[in-house]
Motif scaffolding. Structure first.
Motif, short mmCIF file in Angstrom:
data_model
loop_
_atom_site.label_atom_id
_atom_site.label_comp_id
_atom_site.label_asym_id
_atom_site.label_seq_id
_atom_site.Cartn_x
_atom_site.Cartn_y
_atom_site.Cartn_z
N TRP A 31 0.83 -1.21 0.00
CA TRP A 31 0.00 0.00 0.00
C TRP A 31 0.87 1.26 0.00
O TRP A 31 0.61 2.20 -0.77
N LEU A 32 1.91 1.29 0.82
CA LEU A 32 2.78 2.48 0.86
C LEU A 32 3.40 2.77 -0.50
O LEU A 32 3.43 3.92 -0.96
N GLN A 33 3.88 1.73 -1.18
CA GLN A 33 4.50 1.91 -2.49
C GLN A 33 3.46 2.24 -3.56
O GLN A 33 3.71 3.06 -4.45
N ARG A 34 2.30 1.59 -3.48
CA ARG A 34 1.25 1.84 -4.47
C ARG A 34 0.76 3.29 -4.37
O ARG A 34 0.54 3.96 -5.37
N LYS A 35 0.59 3.76 -3.12
CA LYS A 35 0.16 5.15 -2.92
C LYS A 35 1.23 6.12 -3.41
O LYS A 35 0.92 7.12 -4.09
N ALA A 36 2.52 5.84 -3.08
CA ALA A 36 3.61 6.71 -3.51
C ALA A 36 3.67 6.79 -5.04
O ALA A 36 3.88 7.87 -5.61
N LEU A 37 3.47 5.65 -5.69
CA LEU A 37 3.50 5.60 -7.16
C LEU A 37 2.35 6.43 -7.74
O LEU A 37 2.52 7.16 -8.72
N ASP A 38 1.18 6.31 -7.12
CA ASP A 38 0.01 7.05 -7.60
C ASP A 38 0.21 8.55 -7.43
O ASP A 38 -0.12 9.33 -8.34
N ILE A 39 0.77 8.96 -6.30
CA ILE A 39 1.01 10.39 -6.06
C ILE A 39 2.05 10.93 -7.03
O ILE A 39 1.90 12.02 -7.61
N GLN A 92 -9.24 -7.38 4.61
CA GLN A 92 -8.24 -6.61 5.37
C GLN A 92 -8.83 -5.22 5.64
O GLN A 92 -8.43 -4.22 5.04
N TRP A 93 -9.77 -5.16 6.59
CA TRP A 93 -10.62 -3.98 6.72
C TRP A 93 -9.87 -2.70 7.07
O TRP A 93 -10.14 -1.66 6.43
N PRO A 94 -8.94 -2.68 8.03
CA PRO A 94 -8.23 -1.42 8.29
C PRO A 94 -7.49 -0.90 7.06
O PRO A 94 -7.48 0.31 6.80
N LEU A 95 -6.89 -1.81 6.30
CA LEU A 95 -6.18 -1.41 5.07
C LEU A 95 -7.16 -0.90 4.02
O LEU A 95 -6.91 0.12 3.36
N VAL A 96 -8.29 -1.57 3.87
CA VAL A 96 -9.32 -1.15 2.91
C VAL A 96 -9.80 0.26 3.25
O VAL A 96 -9.98 1.10 2.36
N ASN A 97 -9.99 0.53 4.53
CA ASN A 97 -10.44 1.87 4.96
C ASN A 97 -9.45 2.94 4.51
O ASN A 97 -9.85 3.99 4.00
N GLN A 98 -8.15 2.67 4.69
CA GLN A 98 -7.13 3.64 4.29
C GLN A 98 -7.15 3.88 2.78
O GLN A 98 -7.06 5.02 2.30
N ILE A 99 -7.27 2.79 2.02
CA ILE A 99 -7.18 2.88 0.55
C ILE A 99 -8.33 3.69 -0.02
O ILE A 99 -8.13 4.64 -0.80
N PHE A 100 -9.57 3.34 0.37
CA PHE A 100 -10.71 4.03 -0.23
C PHE A 100 -10.89 5.44 0.33
O PHE A 100 -11.40 6.33 -0.36
N ASP A 101 -10.44 5.67 1.55
CA ASP A 101 -10.45 7.04 2.09
C ASP A 101 -9.50 7.91 1.26
O ASP A 101 -9.83 9.06 0.93
N TYR A 102 -8.35 7.36 0.90
CA TYR A 102 -7.39 8.09 0.05
C TYR A 102 -8.00 8.40 -1.32
O TYR A 102 -7.90 9.53 -1.81
N LEU A 103 -8.63 7.40 -1.92
CA LEU A 103 -9.21 7.59 -3.26
C LEU A 103 -10.30 8.63 -3.25
O LEU A 103 -10.38 9.49 -4.15
N ILE A 104 -11.18 8.58 -2.25
CA ILE A 104 -12.31 9.53 -2.17
C ILE A 104 -11.80 10.96 -2.01
O ILE A 104 -12.31 11.88 -2.64
N LYS A 105 -10.76 11.14 -1.19
CA LYS A 105 -10.22 12.48 -0.95
C LYS A 105 -9.45 13.01 -2.15
O LYS A 105 -9.47 14.22 -2.43
#
Length: 504
Positions: free
Chosen positions: A159-167, A188-201
């Motif tokens: 997730w950290l690398q995927r987010k960094a790549l997207d940014i 993986q609910w805590p991770l899912v929360n982080q991912i979709f919260d990032y996408l929505i924002k």
């Protein structure tokens, strides 16, 4: 003559064996990694540092194309000689060449091969990090480290690398969304929360925004349910989020399922029956095009009426479900609930009629529940004309269904005192054992299940009690496990018992 012949024959045999062994020795060819390691050990012994370093570089360079230093054996020997930096350097050169000549997917397959070889995670990670640092403007090295983390199931790092790549590359969130959906499937609910919260924002204008919101809501609901202690405000926030989603998407068939989720919070978490009833009814109106969803909401609306003590309203809902989705798992569940409601309210004849139909159900759990309850009625009716004891026991079970836990626990303890040595004793003890499990009183549960098996092994809870006891002791009592196999060959738990009994 015979002795002379024997001696000659033996000499010939020994000569032949020696010849074959010498031929086999000539045919033995050392593998490339064995030759690599053999020469590596020789070079390491060179005392002059410059000469040693030069020959090591030359040896790795010579073997870069045959992969002889990439096997598990070679890798471990390299580590023993404290030459990990050299392995990382030349492995990185191979990766660079693969990306430039054969592309990203082939290089990913090559990394998978390293994982299959058992190559240590740390050195491969260091190699990939060095590639990222050498070419920070390139996406491929990051994709490779993401792939490596995924192979090792290091999802937070993915997730950290995927987010960094997207940014960094402003890729629109597609790969992040795909990863979020895969994480949702892995629960993986805590991770899912982080991912979709990032996408929505970060992508408020994306055509996928409403889908992301719905997935985030579902994930948050699961996160809350998995908590040991839940604040009521968390449920209130979740309900508000469902309503905001419906405001965005409208009240229609596409958002009908959010009514089911919201109603469940009111019913099962907040115990607000009036609110649950209103939400279920609205969801039922909107789900006419999805009869399975509508049937599920009608079934649970029946539970609302059950908890409220509205017997006939509950029976009507269960009957509608049976008619709406005939011969389906939901229909069988509705018939089971109908039978239980008759049972709870003392209509044992009607209850048994429903249970006897369900004993042949293809749904094993439903058939097993129906069979047990049918036996409970059969064993405990006709003893006294008023059937007082069984009615008391059924009333206690109804109190549990209505979430009146403290009242039910007290009544159960009192009933056991009255029914010691009577036919209902094993039923009461089994319910007590289940309650002990609910309260995490594991030692108490073990004691009760063992007592039921020891005293009532031929009665209806014999296999259930022994199964539960074996589970709680992690199947460590092999003798009891074998007793289960011989005593209960038709039990629904048999395959699970056998599997755990003979596992390595």
């Amino acid at each position: 003559m015979w002795k002379t012949f024997s001696k000659s024959y033996l000499l010939l045999v020994f000569f032949f064996i020696g010849y074959v062994n010498s031929m086999q020795a000539k045919l033995i060819v050392k593998s490339p990694d064995s030759l690599f390691v053999e020469r590596l050990h020789q070079i390491v012994k060179i005392k002059k540092e410059k000469k040693r370093i030069k020959q090591l570089d030359e040896w790795f360079t010579k073997n870069i194309n045959n992969g002889s230093f990439l096997t598990f054996y070679s890798f471990n020997e390299i580590l023993k000689e404290n030459l990990a930096p050299l392995w990382i350097k030349y492995c990185g050169q191979i990766v660079d060449k693969l990306i430039s000549t054969q592309g990203l997917e082939v290089t990913k397959d090559w990394l998978t091969g390293l994982k299959d070889q058992g190559i240590a995670n740390r050195e491969v990670e260091q190699m990939l990090v060095s590639l990222i640092q050498a070419s920070p403007e390139q996406a491929n090295p990051v994709e490779l480290i993401i792939h490596w983390y995924a192979l090792n199931q290091q999802w937070d790092r993915v997730w950290l690398q995927r987010k960094a790549l997207d940014i960094r590359f402003k890729s629109g969130g597609k790969e992040v969304s795909d990863f979020g959906i895969a994480s949702f499937q892995r629960q993986q609910w805590p991770l899912v929360n982080q991912i979709f919260d990032y996408l929505i924002k970060n992508y408020p204008r994306s055509p996928q925004l409403l889908n992301w919101k719905q997935l985030l809501l579902a994930s948050r609901e699961q996160s809350i349910q998995n908590k040991m202690v839940i604040e009521k405000t968390e449920f209130s926030n979740l309900i508000q989020s469902y309503r905001e989603l419906r405001k965005d998407r409208g009240n229609n068939a596409a958002t009908a399922e959010t009514y089911l989720s919201e109603a469940r919070i009111f019913l099962y978490q907040l115990n607000q029956l009036d609110s649950a009833e209103r939400v279920y009814q609205k969801g039922i109106e909107l789900s006419e095009s999805n009869i399975n969803l509508q049937a599920q909401m009608k079934l649970e609306l029946g539970d609302v009426y059950l908890y409220a003590g509205r017997k006939y309203d509950a029976l009507i809902q269960y009957a509608q479900v049976e008619k709406l989705v005939k011969d389906s798992p939901i229909a069988y569940e509705a018939k089971l609930k109908t039978g239980k409601l008759y049972y709870y309210t003392g209509d044992f004849e009607l209850a048994k009629a429903n249970f006897d139909v369900l004993k042949q159900s293809t749904q094993k759990e439903i058939a097993n529940d129906a069979l047990h309850l049918s036996w409970v009625i059969e064993d405990n009716t006709g003893i006294d004309t008023l059937e007082t004891a069984l009615k008391s026991f059924a009333t206690i079970q109804w109190l549990y269904e209505q979430k009146k836990i403290s009242e039910a626990d007290l009544a159960l303890d009192q009933l056991l005192v009255k029914q010691k040595g009577q036919s209902l004793e094993d039923d009461i003890l089994y319910l007590m054992a289940q309650r002990a499990l609910d309260k995490k009183q594991i030692d108490q549960a073990k004691m009760l299940f063992k007592d039921i098996y020891d005293r009532f092994d031929q009665d209806i809870y014999g296999d259930d009690a022994l199964y539960q006891y074996l589970k709680l002791i992690d199947y460590k009592d092999k003798d009891l496990g074998l007793q289960f196999v011989t005593k209960y060959p038709s039990s629904i738990y048999l395959q699970e018992i056998i599997f755990n009994l003979f596992r390595p």
